[in-house]
Design a protein around this motif. Sequence first.
Motif: not given
Lengths: 100, 568
Positions: A72-82, B133-138, B308-313
Amino acid sequence: METLAPQAKSVLRLTVNNHPGVMSHVCGLFARRSYNLEGIMVRPIADTDGKKSRMWLLLNEEEKLQQVISQTEKLVDVLSVEKHELEDSVFEKTQGFFNS
Amino acid sequence: MTDSANNPIPQAAQRLSGSQLIIKLLERQGVTTISGVPGGANLPMYDALVGSDIKHILARHEQGAGFIAQGMARVTGEAQVCFASSGPGATNLITAVADARLDSVPLIAITGQVPQHMIGTDAFQEIDTFGLMLPITKHNWIVRSVEELLEVIPEAFRIALSGRPGPVSIDVPKDVQNQMIDVTEWPEPGKAIETPEFDAADVTKMMERIRAAHRPVLMIGGGIVYSGATELLREFAEKLDIPTVQTFMGLGVLPHEHPLSMGMLGMHGARYTNYVLEECDMLIGLGVRFDDRATGKVEAFCPKAEIIHVEIDHSEIGKVKNPVLSIRGDVGEVLEIANRDLEPMQRPLWQQRVAQLKEASPLILDGDDELFRPYGAIKHVANILDDSANISTDVGQHQMWVAQAYPMNRPRQWVSSGGLGTMGFGMPAAIGAALAQPDRKSVCFSGDGSIMMNIQELATAAEENLDVKIIVLNNGHLGLVRQQQTLFYDKNLSSVKFNQGTDFAACAESMGVKGVDLAKEENPLEALKTALLEHGPCMINLPISETEMVYPMVAPGGANRDMIGGEA
């Protein structure tokens, strides 16, 4: 007062940008990742000039909760999640509107 | 900054239409090439394109346009743009956008939409592009006014390039494209934001653990490529003397013949590679997401190992495997700190064990000296080319054979649809690679199933006279489906044979591309060499037997230790 379904345990408090599409982004995420969403309440936040909304989510996802929050935090329009307690939440207080 | 009172000539406003503004903003982003297809709802954008320095590549299908832009993005790491009209134009783009999402490719899809007053009326060529497009884009937008474009376009590049890259889409109604605006101030071009901060103390803790491990393995993925961390990774692996597996997306990070490289892991990894993972006591995942094709049955993956996991996401950390230590950050920055004052060490006992397993269960490339067998075809092509060539594939058996056997020796050399596994990806992606890097040969391995899914782009390759070589490993079947039916459905072959074959050489010639059928050549190896080495697009048909299999193979859902075939 009727009680909520016992399995629904987690409440999330989101602050989001208030513009068209943000509800779709949040609900779409929950649908496509199969997160159980039991309730949703959303209104613009007072004093933000209509720019931000508060979204309350009632979830039945104890095990995956951290994953739900991260996604949820990754969504661009979500500013905060608590995380929030179920007790005294908007869902408890409005239960009367959802009885048969 | 400008004091207008002292400046008799205030900055003149530029009066532009929405579509002119889009092109201007794309130019300011440094976009030089856009692939796309025009149609009713994006006519204004194409009108504005005339006179721009941006070169437009007219694809024959919007999915081709999407994959051409992907090919450009995958070999350069830059965000690339594709255009489509509304309705079917937009739906045709969907597959390419979804593909970019799964493989974290910065793609920007800009679609035309019917005018706003017609939205919701089931207008001609109207579709809910935003919803699709919503579910398949950032992230994605429908732009409601011309002013919004000033924010949305730079924001689109920022999001596509930041953190873990990915696609975005912008839907622009036709009236917004035609709306006029006076632009006095231009927004800064969008670029990647700062990577997330992490605690350097965690790197120290990580290093202590790695040094203390007896049987560590490095698992490296696309994150290394996207972070530009190849050199750092090589130094890290070498100094710590750690055997290394590469995910499908990480191929090329370690050179093929590197002594620490154990090639690809997972479903079609070498036997010894998966056996080493069975025995390791620590798995260090760097820029990976523990995809199911890599891990097999998760519970049985690296059963003895701490992770051990290094990851940006951050949502990937703990999604599949729970690490004992994780760092959310850019893997290159983490390695940069890790490599400071890195004391070299050696692991003779562990390396000896790895060598033993490799000796007993190596990767078997059956028939790799015969031109008309899969590994032989791939080896012969590799021998003719050098490392400068970009290698793309379609999806199926040929893809896995290439992933196993082609000597990928540098990052971004390898261009293939990993996550979504899209047949039809290969040729348009190869076109994109050739457009972005015209000095490199762009070689696409395909199959007779995959190539038919975007074969129309041969005409695009001819039109641009690109140095694209398509090698069709032709077995007259959907080979990987045939393989699965053979292994898992009791040889009950169902709908996998093409009873009507296609003459691919003739097909290519019909679209202005040179066609070579090696089956008809007196000296096929010479013909292959000539076809590959001369400049210009060429399609090469190379028949193989339908009974060829990709081995070893882990059954879908099975544990990696339970491999079928590929025994020494």
